[in-house]
Design a protein around this motif. Sequence first.
Motif: not given
Length: 68
Positions: A49-64
């Motif tokens: 979720a690069i365009n959202e504030e914080g640029n976090f990975c959503r879901g999967g093994t790297h969630d958050g």
Amino acid sequence: MRIRRKVAAVIATAALAGLGLTGAATATAQGAPSVVTPSECRQGGGTPAINEEGNFCRGGTHDGEQVD
């Protein structure tokens, strides 16, 4: 008597080894937040979720985790 001492020593050793492993896992889990690449996020089954504030990975093994 000797058997009881040996059994007690084995149990104590196993208990201490278990505490050591638990401490190591806790230290790893509480470490600095990791940063993953967008491709690592996707490979883990997530969506970056690069365009959202914080640029976090959503879901999967790297969630958050932060995406760089």
